[in-house]
Design a protein around this motif. Structure first.
Motif, short mmCIF file in Angstrom:
data_model
loop_
_atom_site.label_atom_id
_atom_site.label_comp_id
_atom_site.label_asym_id
_atom_site.label_seq_id
_atom_site.Cartn_x
_atom_site.Cartn_y
_atom_site.Cartn_z
N PHE A 141 0.83 -1.21 0.00
CA PHE A 141 0.00 0.00 0.00
C PHE A 141 0.86 1.26 0.00
O PHE A 141 0.51 2.27 -0.62
N ASP A 175 -4.68 -0.39 -3.52
CA ASP A 175 -5.01 -1.28 -2.41
C ASP A 175 -5.51 -2.62 -2.95
O ASP A 175 -5.85 -2.75 -4.13
N ASN A 176 -5.53 -3.61 -2.07
CA ASN A 176 -6.11 -4.90 -2.41
C ASN A 176 -7.63 -4.76 -2.56
O ASN A 176 -8.27 -4.02 -1.79
N ASN A 179 -9.86 -5.51 0.51
CA ASN A 179 -9.80 -4.43 1.50
C ASN A 179 -10.79 -3.33 1.13
O ASN A 179 -11.49 -2.78 2.00
N GLY A 207 -11.06 -9.15 4.27
CA GLY A 207 -10.54 -7.81 4.54
C GLY A 207 -10.88 -7.45 5.98
O GLY A 207 -11.94 -7.82 6.48
N VAL A 215 -8.02 0.23 7.89
CA VAL A 215 -7.88 -1.11 7.33
C VAL A 215 -6.58 -1.70 7.85
O VAL A 215 -5.54 -1.03 7.85
N HIS A 216 -6.64 -2.95 8.33
CA HIS A 216 -5.39 -3.61 8.70
C HIS A 216 -4.86 -4.34 7.48
O HIS A 216 -5.46 -5.32 7.03
N ARG A 217 -3.75 -3.86 6.92
CA ARG A 217 -3.22 -4.43 5.68
C ARG A 217 -2.10 -5.43 5.92
O ARG A 217 -1.74 -6.19 5.03
N GLY A 221 1.07 -6.36 3.15
CA GLY A 221 -0.17 -6.14 2.41
C GLY A 221 -0.94 -7.43 2.19
O GLY A 221 -1.85 -7.48 1.37
#
Lengths: 393, 393
Positions: A141, A175-176, A179, A207, A215-217, A221
């Motif tokens: 990210f 971002d994913n 997520n 996610g 958001v916890h990435r 990531g």
């Protein structure tokens, strides 16, 4: 600095009038008025007269000026990429498609994205302020690229964020996609965090939203990558990762369809298998229903452990076609309540996604709004004169 | 507001001189000097002359004045409660013991804590600013009490935070003890977040640090509660929760000791079983070593799934006596690298705790420092005149 504070109060809906701002900040009314005038002058905020009051002066409502800027959301998906344009209040204005599969590689897909973005914003009389891109794989990210994505050949480490920033001249976040779906669900549906969003489709992913817009990435990531968690059923089915016992190998819709003899269709119509499966479930085919419930139980078994670990307020299931999702929801609920301790589930809400196929784009727009009005984003905006920025800049 | 910004830069070590502050904030040197003088006047910050420079004016180092205030950390544990007093820089000044088991209930234990705190700070010439309490169970962090804690009879919902706040007249935070251990590990050992801290003792629990000083506590304060996650070994051993297959039922030190015929000692010397076990492992008893490794493999099996889900940068194992911990570390490492995908583990650091029995108190002090210098804490401090607050207030 206090100009930024005032703007943030308005953006987050915590203050809708000059009196609110004075109360929240402790600033003098004259100072507040001076700052509100500055913000209105910058074009970021507007003050509208409402008719809610019966007597006395009609109340004036402060709000973000939706027309002050444009946001772009990009959903890079396996069969094609979609590009949405939204206003500063997060309303979608237009959605376009870049008809290139992800397999064509980043050069071709991103060239199409840049074209599509330029065409989309060309007729609109507001500056583009932020782009948010969702990719179907683990994403760094901070640097804006995919990291060893299993289904995106040629994209590993390709500087997606940098490339788009250079071409479009605006900030870009990458971002994913799951997520972003989780963010969309939290923002649009207003579900309370902590939120665990589980997507069940060709693969299985999740996610994690820990708090409002947080958001916890994970370190790489890769947080939420639960497709390769081993189920306690210890199946011997070989997963595409080369191991056995992975959740994805037995509980993904791809695995279920294969078991039921439903042929996989690659490319644009990748939902063909899901539709066939959904039709059989809707028709009451007991073998198909049994197989879906078995998969849901395995998903629930893994999710029960995650419920203990993450202690979410809300668990949202998304990704599958909605007719399948009802069966999956029932199976996952049964398994979670069976396997998790009551303390962890007594207040837990387990539900299905409200956004369906729009979740990635809606989440990307929501993240763009947040980013534009973040402390850093606001500083940049105010420095550039807010909504008075010219479209060509 | 900019006074607070300046102080935060100094607290977090991001600025150690007036020139640093000017560079970081963009404020004029004269403004910075004015604010630094104000902070020095408040007693919260001091400027010391260093001898590092060979020529020219000796550089002056800005730092928090450690003596400006006191912090108290309370570790409520099953056999007894410990109370530490620290200065504003987080240095421990004294540790006392309240010799009451948690079974005596909250009234008795907290009365002992209040006594101990008053005695500890009585001779010290600085105001008490913050108390942080660790409890061995799920905690409602916002309201400051334990929620259905399995090993704390009488504590469910007892207003620990409110009670201590009323008695001591200072802000009080209450947290789960494993969360504090995780904070201590992140702060003192300086390990990079995201951090997953796993405590292996009589039970098995974990703490999640998502970012600098950001603990994920979950919707009910129960996040990290992994003792009742089912292992893929699907053991039929009955857990104290009433289910089978729980990690804690087969892999906790209590379960291992029971298997090896080591009698459980309740009360004050609850580490007796662990010491006997550690002695047998140290002596090379193959049955004991085999049993520990088997438990470690089960822990690693569950942790591998959590590594996929949470994607930590660092995994810290703590709780057990250190001689046991080496065996556990080897077993968990083997199992995690065997069961998790390389993408999730290639940069993962797996290590053992550096703080041992001090982790809860060290973490509580670290959280107290953070809280005192948080935006809210600072506003209160500055309003009350910083370190000039009188001890009786």
């Amino acid at each position: 600095m206090s100009l930024r504070t005032v703007l943030q109060l308005v953006v987050h809906g915590e203050a809708t009038s000059r009196a609110d701002i004075a109360r929240r900040t402790g600033l003098a009314r004259s100072t507040v008025s001076q700052q509100v005038e500055l913000l209105i002058g910058s074009g970021l905020v507007e003050e509208v007269v409402t008719s809610a009051s019966v007597r006395g002066r009609p109340p004036r409502l402060l709000r973000v000026r939706a027309a002050a800027g444009l946001l772009v959301a990009v959903d890079v998906d396996v069969p094609a990429t979609r590009v949405a344009v939204a206003d500063l209040a997060g309303n979608t204005l237009a959605v376009g498609v870049v008809d290139r599969p992800v397999d064509d590689g980043p050069e071709a897909v991103l060239a199409g994205v840049v074209d599509q973005v330029r065409r989309s914003v060309a007729g609109l009389d507001a500056p583009l302020l932020q782009v948010v891109v969702g990719l179907p794989g683990p994403v760094d990210f901070v640097h804006g690229y995919a990291v060893r994505p299993p289904i995106m050949p040629g994209w590993d480490g390709h500087p997606v964020g940098e490339r788009l920033r250079a071409a479009l001249g605006v900030p870009v976040l990458v971002d994913n996609d799951v997520n972003l779906m989780a963010v969309g669900e939290a923002d649009v549906a207003g579900v309370d965090p902590p939120l665990l969003f589980v997507r069940i489709g060709a693969g299985i992913g999740s996610g994690l939203v820990t708090g409002p817009f947080q958001v916890h990435r994970g370190a790489d990531g890769a947080a939420g990558d639960i497709g390769h968690v081993r189920t306690s059923a210890r199946s011997e089915v070989l997963c595409r990762c080369g191991k056995t016992g992975c959740l994805e190998a037995t509980a993904s819709l791809r695995a279920i369809a294969a078991d039921l003899g439903i042929p996989e269709v690659r490319g644009a119509d990748r939902e063909h298998g899901q539709r066939t499966l959904a039709a059989r479930v809707a028709a009451g085919d007991p073998v198909a229903v049994h197989r879906i419930r078995q998969a849901a139980a395995e998903i629930g078994d893994v999710v029960a452990g995650l419920v203990h670990f993450f202690n979410p307020r809300t668990l949202v299931l998304g990704g599958a076609l909605s007719s399948l999702r009802d069966e999956v929801l029932a199976g996952v609920r049964a398994s979670v309540y069976e396997n998790a301790l009551p303390l962890a589930t007594r207040k837990l809400v387990i539900t299905t996604s409200q956004l369906d196929g729009e979740a990635v784009l809606r989440g990307a727009v929501a993240l763009a709004v947040q980013e534009v009005f973040s402390p850093d984003g606001l500083s940049g905006l105010l420095a550039r004169g807010g909504g008075r920025v010219s479209p060509g800049s």
